[in-house]
Scaffold this active site. Structure first.
Site, PDB file in Angstrom:
ATOM      1  N   SER A 181      61.629   0.557  73.168  1.00 54.15           N
ATOM      2  CA  SER A 181      61.068   0.121  74.444  1.00 54.15           C
ATOM      3  C   SER A 181      60.732  -1.374  74.391  1.00 54.15           C
ATOM      4  O   SER A 181      61.607  -2.194  74.198  1.00 54.15           O
ATOM      5  CB  SER A 181      59.850   0.977  74.801  1.00 54.15           C
ATOM      6  OG  SER A 181      59.505   0.835  76.163  1.00 54.15           O
ATOM      7  N   LYS A 233      48.175  -1.315  98.060  1.00 54.83           N
ATOM      8  CA  LYS A 233      47.279  -1.892  97.057  1.00 54.83           C
ATOM      9  C   LYS A 233      47.008  -0.883  95.952  1.00 54.83           C
ATOM     10  O   LYS A 233      46.884  -1.228  94.788  1.00 54.83           O
ATOM     11  CB  LYS A 233      45.967  -2.338  97.725  1.00 54.83           C
ATOM     12  CG  LYS A 233      44.965  -2.978  96.772  1.00 54.83           C
ATOM     13  CD  LYS A 233      45.534  -4.221  96.126  1.00 54.83           C
ATOM     14  CE  LYS A 233      44.520  -4.865  95.195  1.00 54.83           C
ATOM     15  NZ  LYS A 233      45.082  -6.040  94.517  1.00 54.83           N
TER      16      LYS A 233
END
Length: 353
Positions: A181, A233
């Site tokens: 990763s 948000k």
């Protein structure tokens, strides 16, 4: 009698004063030292791995020699050193430089990554120091171990490695255990990736796991209001109610991050079939070489030994200053990780033979 008592008392007082003065002097020195070093965040340590290796070779070589043979060998080495020193001195007298005698350097760096890629602070200092002195024939070897972590933190760590390539300094990454990763995001920047046979490589994907306790709170008549300005948000939260629209937006953000990850890997290793390997899967080193995720199967130890034949190998490490509380905290964290690792190993046989 009274004079003896007064004399003894006076001596006692002087002893107490002497001890107090010594204590004050020590405290003063400590305070002065701390103030002197207060501005220093850390310091650079340089270790000559070539010299260490040569010393080990000498010890092993001399082990089976007789005392007389050891003396003869030591004498011959000292004679050779004197002759070399004499030649260098003569060159300097003639106004010649010794640049042609200096070996090119291999700077060895270490990066052991946690979820926050916290060693990036030291890595940026090490790379900055190297860039100030490195020549075109020098190179950097990074011993990398990381299972990945937070995207932007590992992106910044990879950017630090890119600085070396931008300056034309060859970079080799050696993976002995894992570069997955975010770890592979760093590794792919290198000119060459060397992996141990069973090192874990790949995992080019993005994951997010968020628990939600909204229904549990609602069951117990607990209200949680999540107030936002801006439609997205907060896409998903731990305490509030997650909507299907919010989940879809969050999934979209994951896909976009994955797309950027794939683009970054493709730019640095155009030889890869990115759609084939960017599935989030991981492979062992000996499988990864067939997929061109790595360039060579070996260990960092063999790589360093090979470099020592023709270059000077230096280990560069920037050590950050830590307070006593942070040191204890770090030790406690490592102990907790070891306990969890031992427990999880007992519960699972994944990747175990």
């Amino acid at each position: 009698m009274l004079n003896d008592i007064l004399t003894g008392y006076g001596i006692f007082i002087l002893e107490i004063l002497t001890i107090l003065l010594l204590i004050l002097a020590v405290v003063g020195l400590i305070i002065s030292y701390r103030q002197h070093n207060k501005s220093k965040v850390g310091e650079l340590e340089i270790k000559d791995l070539s010299e260490e290796f040569n010393e080990q070779v000498r010890l092993l070589r001399d082990f089976n020699l007789s005392e007389e043979e050891q003396k003869q060998r030591t004498k011959a080495e000292k004679k050779a050193e004197k002759q070399n020193a004499k030649k260098r001195k003569e060159k300097l007298k003639k106004g010649e430089t010794l640049e042609d005698e200096k070996k090119a350097c291999v700077y060895v760096l270490d990066f052991c990554g946690d979820i926050s890629a916290s060693e990036t602070t030291a890595l940026r200092e090490e790379i900055s120091a190297i860039l100030n002195v490195a020549k075109s024939e020098d190179e950097v070897l990074l011993r990398l171990e990381s299972p990945g972590g937070i995207v932007h933190n590992y992106g910044f760590a990879a950017s630090q490695l890119s600085r070396l390539k931008q300056k034309g300094i060859k970079l080799t990454v050696a993976v002995d255990k894992v570069a997955a990763s975010g770890g592979y995001m760093m590794a792919c920047v290198a000119d060459k990736i060397v992996s141990a046979p069973f090192a874990v490589i790949g995992s080019i994907g993005v994951v997010a796991q968020i628990p939600n306790v909204h229904r549990l709170l609602k069951k117990h008549d607990v209200d949680v209001d999540v107030m936002t300005a801006g439609e997205f948000k907060r896409t998903v939260t731990v305490l509030g109610e997650n909507t299907e629209k919010g989940k879809q937006k969050f999934q979209q953000e994951l896909e976009e991050t994955h797309k950027l990850f794939k683009q970054f890997v493709s730019q640095n290793r155009p030889c890869l079939d990115i759609d084939k390997i960017a599935t989030g899967e991981h492979w062992f080193g000996q499988q990864a070489i067939a997929l061109q995720l790595v360039d060579e199967i070996s260990t960092s130890d063999d790589l360093i030994l090979e470099k020592m034949k023709e270059k000077q190998v230096l280990n560069v490490k920037y050590r950050l200053k830590k307070s006593l509380i942070k040191k204890f905290g770090r030790q406690a964290e490592e102990s907790a990780i070891n306990i969890i690792h031992r427990y999880s190993t007992k519960q699972s046989r994944d990747f175990m033979y």
